[in-house]
Each structure stands twice: as structure tokens, then as C-alpha cells.
Design an enzyme around this catalytic site. Sequence first.
Site, PDB file in Angstrom:
ATOM      1  N   GLU A 164       0.841  -1.209   0.000  1.00 31.03           N
ATOM      2  CA  GLU A 164       0.000   0.000   0.000  1.00 31.03           C
ATOM      3  C   GLU A 164       0.872   1.253   0.000  1.00 31.03           C
ATOM      4  O   GLU A 164       0.941   2.007   0.974  1.00 31.03           O
ATOM      5  CB  GLU A 164      -0.989  -0.035   1.160  1.00 31.03           C
ATOM      6  CG  GLU A 164      -1.987  -1.185   1.014  1.00 31.03           C
ATOM      7  CD  GLU A 164      -3.142  -1.138   1.982  1.00 31.03           C
ATOM      8  OE1 GLU A 164      -4.245  -1.618   1.626  1.00 31.03           O
ATOM      9  OE2 GLU A 164      -2.961  -0.639   3.118  1.00 31.03           O
ATOM     10  N   GLU A 266      -5.904  -6.819  -2.356  1.00 32.50           N
ATOM     11  CA  GLU A 266      -6.651  -6.964  -1.108  1.00 32.50           C
ATOM     12  C   GLU A 266      -8.108  -6.573  -1.321  1.00 32.50           C
ATOM     13  O   GLU A 266      -8.388  -5.520  -1.900  1.00 32.50           O
ATOM     14  CB  GLU A 266      -6.094  -6.074   0.011  1.00 32.50           C
ATOM     15  CG  GLU A 266      -4.703  -6.430   0.481  1.00 32.50           C
ATOM     16  CD  GLU A 266      -4.245  -5.560   1.651  1.00 32.50           C
ATOM     17  OE1 GLU A 266      -5.126  -4.988   2.349  1.00 32.50           O
ATOM     18  OE2 GLU A 266      -3.029  -5.446   1.854  1.00 32.50           O
TER      19      GLU A 266
END
Length: 370
Positions: A164, A266
Site C-alpha cells: 500500500e 486486497e
Amino acid sequence: MKTILAALTAVVLGLTLSGPAQAHPRPDPLPVRGADVSSLAKSEAFGGVYRDQHGHQRDALRILAKAGLTYIRLKVWVDPADGYNDKTHVLAVARRAKAAGLKLLVDFHYSDSWADPGKQNKPAAWAALPYEQLKQAVYRHTHDVLNALRRQGTTADMVQIGNELNGGLLWPDGRYDNWPGMAGLLNAGYDAVKAVSSRTRVVLHLANGGDNGLYRWWFDNAAANGIRYDVIGVSYYPFWHGTLDAFQANINDVATRYGKPLIIAETAYPFTTADKDGWENIILSPEPYPGYPATPAGQTAFLGKMNEIIRAVPNNLGLGMFYWEATWTGVPGNGWDPTDPASGNGWENQALFDFDDRSLPAMRELGEGR
């Protein structure tokens, strides 16, 4: 006359004279049908068990594989306080996964704990390193873990360099306001991956999957600074990251704009609002996204919609998705904070196993019904 009437009836009813019309065949499954199982080793160490849809206790990885999954994802921390999500545990779970016929995505956080848009903390052992030595540390750590995987016959199929990366990695050296610094660190990781296995694909992963402005800004800067990668990774949680329409528009745009295949690194959805371990769940709403209740059927329908969206990415650039922490059930001791043994798990209502440890229908939807 009877033959003519039968033929007309067949046309009206959509039948052939030999039987009912065939239903449209289900599309070929997406190649990447994966689950993050980073919590699995710790769960099992604290007594966690997993059961198939019939209630039979089985190896969780074999349950996933039988449901049609093709990949697992494992995160790597450098020196975690609880000793899990390290090289040793990644190697052990990778052996089991490959034996079950599953491919492997390795997710390097380059931290001793969680790395995400809000924090990208250096590992304690790297905290004082000058920039050039920090790049060397990234290379050595990446190469060490991946080479150990290769040597035991479980070469990684995909690798994330960072997790991320909205704001970069290894702050402040690789922060969003220092693109040359970020590029050097990411390319050091890329080079390490390719030195171990040229066929392993490198993923760069951002969160906020419905934010097209973020993705264009980030990947335009990546191109301008010579950052190398093979696959775009996206986190999309519908209760945080915008509408399904915005998500669809974003992944369609970035895949075609940058000419790269794309994975959902995700995603997840709750199957209940109930709590199992006494630690408050992160998502409590009975309908976290409109039209998808927090029920087994709602969880299943959400993953069906995700498959539909990914399959619609132009030029077959949508490879598939990873369900985040599919095996993180409510096992005491398997909490979120590696520094606090008393911490609980706010995610067990989003696992792919219910509170009786039985696999949920959404798992088979993730495997696309195979």
C-alpha cells in the site's frame, strides 16, 4: 401440421426440438484466485483449526485449493516482535502451499510491523542507515527471502515491493515527497526479485482502489522516475474506498493507461456482524455497502460482483484478486498487534471460515465455482 406447431413452439419457448436451450456457459475463471493467509501459521500455533464445507477438519490450504483457488499471499516483516510473518514462517507455509498446487505472492512490507498508507516505518535494524546502505538492505533482504524460497523449490510467482505504497515506503527516504529516493528503493527490490527469478512478476500496490486521481498521480510519477514493475496491485474495500462504479472506472483506466496487468491485492467483506473473540470488529454495519448485507449470501454476492468487474477490465488485463486474511479466525492469541499478546482480531467476521471454523460459500465463489 403437428411438426410445424412443434417447431413454432420451440422458437417461442427458446427450445430445440431435441430438448431445452443450453444455458450460457460460465466464463473461464480468472487466473488469479487468491487468498492472503499471512495469519495462518500463528493461528495454528494457538490452536486454530479449519473445516471444509462438510465440517471435516482439513489443512486450510488444501481447503482453499479444493475450492478452486490458485494463489496464496504471504506478508514478510523484517524482525517482528512475535516472531511470525518472518522468513522462517514464510518458507514453511510456502512449502505447504506449493504441495497443495497453489502459487505464491510474497508481500514485502520492509518494516517490523504493518506498513500501509498511514505508516511506512523502517525496521529497527535499518533505522540509522544512510540512503545507499538502505538500498542495499532492501536488496539483500528481498534477495535473501526469495532465494531461500527458490532453493527449497517454492519460487515466488509474484512479489510485492512494498505494501500500500500511496505515500511511498521506508519514510522519510522513500516518502511521496522524494520520488528519486522512492525510485531507488523500489528498483533495488525489483532488481533483487529478477536476480533470483526473471520470471517472477513484480507488483506495485496502492490502496484506495476507487481513487483515480491518486492512481494517475502515483503511476505517472513512477513512470517519470523510472520505477520498474510488471503488475499493478490495488486494495479495494467497498466500505472505505468508494463505490463499485468508481472502482471499476479506476481499474479500467489504469490498466489501459499504463498497459499493465492488474490484480486486486486486497479485498474482503463481512459474513456477519457478530463477534467471536471479544475484540470489537472493525466493520459492524449490517449492510456495509448498499445491496450487500453482512451475511454469507451478501459476502458471496460481493465476491461475485468483484469477479464480474475484474473480468470486464479491457484487453484481459484484469488477472484476478486476493481475499485479505481469509484464515484470520477468532483464535485467542492471534491478535493484530505483534507487540501485544493480549490484542484481539477485529477481522474474524470477514474471514472465509465461519465461527464454527467451516468454509463459507464465498470461498467457492472466489474459486469461481470450481
